[in-house]
Design a protein around this motif. Structure first.
Motif, short mmCIF file in Angstrom:
data_model
loop_
_atom_site.label_atom_id
_atom_site.label_comp_id
_atom_site.label_asym_id
_atom_site.label_seq_id
_atom_site.Cartn_x
_atom_site.Cartn_y
_atom_site.Cartn_z
N ASP A 122 19.10 -17.40 -3.67
CA ASP A 122 19.19 -16.94 -2.27
C ASP A 122 19.15 -15.42 -2.20
O ASP A 122 18.47 -14.85 -1.34
CB ASP A 122 20.49 -17.45 -1.64
N LEU A 123 19.87 -14.76 -3.11
CA LEU A 123 19.88 -13.30 -3.12
C LEU A 123 18.50 -12.75 -3.44
O LEU A 123 18.02 -11.81 -2.79
CB LEU A 123 20.91 -12.79 -4.13
N CYS A 124 17.85 -13.32 -4.46
CA CYS A 124 16.52 -12.83 -4.84
C CYS A 124 15.50 -13.02 -3.72
O CYS A 124 14.67 -12.14 -3.46
CB CYS A 124 16.06 -13.51 -6.12
N LEU A 125 15.56 -14.16 -3.05
CA LEU A 125 14.64 -14.39 -1.92
C LEU A 125 14.94 -13.44 -0.78
O LEU A 125 14.01 -12.96 -0.10
CB LEU A 125 14.74 -15.84 -1.45
N HIS A 126 16.20 -13.14 -0.56
CA HIS A 126 16.58 -12.15 0.46
C HIS A 126 16.00 -10.78 0.11
O HIS A 126 15.46 -10.08 1.00
CB HIS A 126 18.10 -12.07 0.54
N ILE A 127 16.07 -10.39 -1.14
CA ILE A 127 15.51 -9.10 -1.56
C ILE A 127 14.00 -9.10 -1.39
O ILE A 127 13.42 -8.11 -0.92
CB ILE A 127 15.90 -8.81 -3.02
N LEU A 128 13.36 -10.21 -1.73
CA LEU A 128 11.90 -10.32 -1.53
C LEU A 128 11.53 -10.18 -0.06
O LEU A 128 10.53 -9.53 0.28
CB LEU A 128 11.39 -11.66 -2.06
N ARG A 129 12.33 -10.81 0.83
CA ARG A 129 12.03 -10.69 2.26
C ARG A 129 12.04 -9.23 2.69
O ARG A 129 11.20 -8.80 3.48
CB ARG A 129 13.05 -11.48 3.08
N GLY A 130 13.00 -8.47 2.18
CA GLY A 130 13.08 -7.07 2.55
C GLY A 130 11.98 -6.23 1.93
O GLY A 130 11.46 -5.31 2.56
N ASP A 131 11.62 -6.52 0.68
CA ASP A 131 10.62 -5.72 -0.03
C ASP A 131 9.19 -6.05 0.39
O ASP A 131 8.36 -5.15 0.58
CB ASP A 131 10.74 -5.93 -1.54
N LEU A 132 8.89 -7.35 0.49
CA LEU A 132 7.50 -7.78 0.68
C LEU A 132 7.26 -8.58 1.94
O LEU A 132 6.11 -8.85 2.29
CB LEU A 132 7.05 -8.62 -0.53
N GLY A 133 8.32 -9.02 2.63
CA GLY A 133 8.14 -9.77 3.86
C GLY A 133 8.44 -11.24 3.71
O GLY A 133 8.61 -11.77 2.60
N ALA A 150 6.54 -13.89 4.33
CA ALA A 150 5.49 -14.72 3.73
C ALA A 150 5.63 -14.75 2.22
O ALA A 150 5.53 -15.81 1.59
CB ALA A 150 4.11 -14.19 4.13
N ALA A 151 5.85 -13.59 1.61
CA ALA A 151 6.01 -13.53 0.15
C ALA A 151 7.25 -14.27 -0.30
O ALA A 151 7.25 -14.97 -1.31
CB ALA A 151 6.06 -12.07 -0.31
N SER A 152 8.33 -14.13 0.47
CA SER A 152 9.57 -14.82 0.13
C SER A 152 9.39 -16.33 0.23
O SER A 152 9.83 -17.08 -0.66
CB SER A 152 10.70 -14.37 1.06
N ASN A 153 8.74 -16.80 1.28
CA ASN A 153 8.50 -18.24 1.42
C ASN A 153 7.59 -18.77 0.32
O ASN A 153 7.77 -19.89 -0.17
CB ASN A 153 7.89 -18.54 2.80
N HIS A 154 6.60 -17.96 -0.07
CA HIS A 154 5.71 -18.36 -1.18
C HIS A 154 6.51 -18.52 -2.47
O HIS A 154 6.33 -19.50 -3.21
CB HIS A 154 4.61 -17.32 -1.35
N ALA A 155 7.40 -17.58 -2.73
CA ALA A 155 8.23 -17.67 -3.93
C ALA A 155 9.15 -18.88 -3.87
O ALA A 155 9.37 -19.56 -4.87
CB ALA A 155 9.04 -16.39 -4.10
#
Length: 318
Positions: free
Chosen positions: A166-177, A179-184
């Motif tokens: 959850d934390l890593c996906l949250h960081i991805l949402r902030g860094d890349l948006g 769409a990138a977080s959902n893809h991951a």
């Protein structure tokens, strides 16, 4: 997506490091075409690090990796409530933070982050089994035992191992948006966003039989965000009364049903702003918010920015 500069991530492996805690950020941020990160796994010094649960790690980098990284992940480790990490590790974390790196602790890695003093006066969390120990050992930290993670800006903490996702996906949402977080999340076969607290994982004498039913209702709603989703509609799908649904939903997620629906709609709007050229009015209609003015109002309230500014942030440099 923002300008595709390479993000540099270090995973700091301490003695007794927990395998899942190490593996989650290493896998989520592993370098690939769709993921502009370089990951270095490091220890107090290069070489063999004895891990937990029967595993050991041969790390290629020492603490110099912390001076290189934009973000440092600190996995959980053995006996975190008994002694602090080596002084050199604590000093390297403080120096990395002073240089501008974010520090993200997974599970009991929060104890290593707490030893730096950087969590003093801030909210933080850790594995539910250790929340009281963290509060006792570091009384200046505002320990929140009922969240999956806490983002305090440049210092972040998460609960037990799975919360590291959850934390890593949250960081991805902030860094890349989004769409990138959902893809991951799809690649990991993980929920793209869990808002529930970790209290649901604390042992209880009475089972919680409605959890799966409510998870199904949330999944059902995510595919119908453009439709009217009232409390009555959601409760009817869950086959419980609106009053029971509201109470149990808040216990499961930390949000009222309508707060959760609104945040889900804003997340979908974020993804459409990132990945499509649709106008604000069309996106507002697509996500069930009706008008562009309504979208702007809730976007500003939840994210502190406007849809147009958000789109510019995640399309510049393309």
């Amino acid at each position: 997506m923002p300008a595709s500069r390479l993000h540099r991530a270090a995973v700091l492996v301490l003695e007794g490091a927990k395998p899942l805690d190490v593996g989650i950020p290493a896998q989520v941020f592993s370098t690939r075409g769709s993921m502009p990160y370089e990951v270095r796994v490091c220890g107090a010094e290069p070489g063999l690090v004895t891990g937990g649960d029967g595993l050991s790690y041969h790390v290629a980098h020492g603490l110099d990796a912390l001076g290189w990284a934009d973000i440092v992940f600190i996995p959980g480790y053995r006996f975190p409530d008994r002694e602090d990490p080596p002084e050199a590790v604590v000093e390297a974390l403080v120096a990395a933070h002073a240089r501008g790196a974010r520090l993200a602790a997974i599970s009991t890695g929060a104890f290593a982050l707490a030893a730096t003093g950087l969590l003093d006066g801030k909210r933080a969390t850790t594995h539910w089994h250790y929340t009281r120990a963290l509060a006792a050992r570091h009384p200046r930290i505002q320990v929140d035992e009922n969240v999956l993670f806490v983002d305090a800006g440049s210092v972040l903490t998460s609960a037990g191992a799975a919360s590291g996702i959850d934390l890593c996906l949250h960081i991805l949402r902030g860094d890349l948006g989004v769409a990138a977080s959902n893809h991951a999340a799809r690649r990991l076969v993980a929920a793209p966003y869990r808002s529930g607290g970790q209290a649901q994982y604390v042992p209880r004498s009475v089972p919680e039989p409605l959890g799966e039913r409510f998870a199904g209702t949330r999944e059902w709603a995510l595919h119908r965000l453009g439709e009217p989703l009232t409390l009555d509609v959601l409760a009817r799908h869950a086959a419980v009364s609106p009053r029971t649904f509201s109470r149990r939903f808040a216990e499961d997620t930390g949000y009222t049903p309508m707060q959760w629906v609104m945040r889900a709609r804003i997340d979908l709007a974020r993804e459409l702003l990132e990945r499509s050229e649709r106008g604000i009015e069309q996106i507002a209609a697509d996500v069930g918010l009706g008008t562009g003015a309504n979208l702007r109002l809730h976007f500003q309230h939840i994210l502190g920015t406007t849809p147009s500014e958000y789109r510019r942030t995640f399309t510049k440099g393309e």
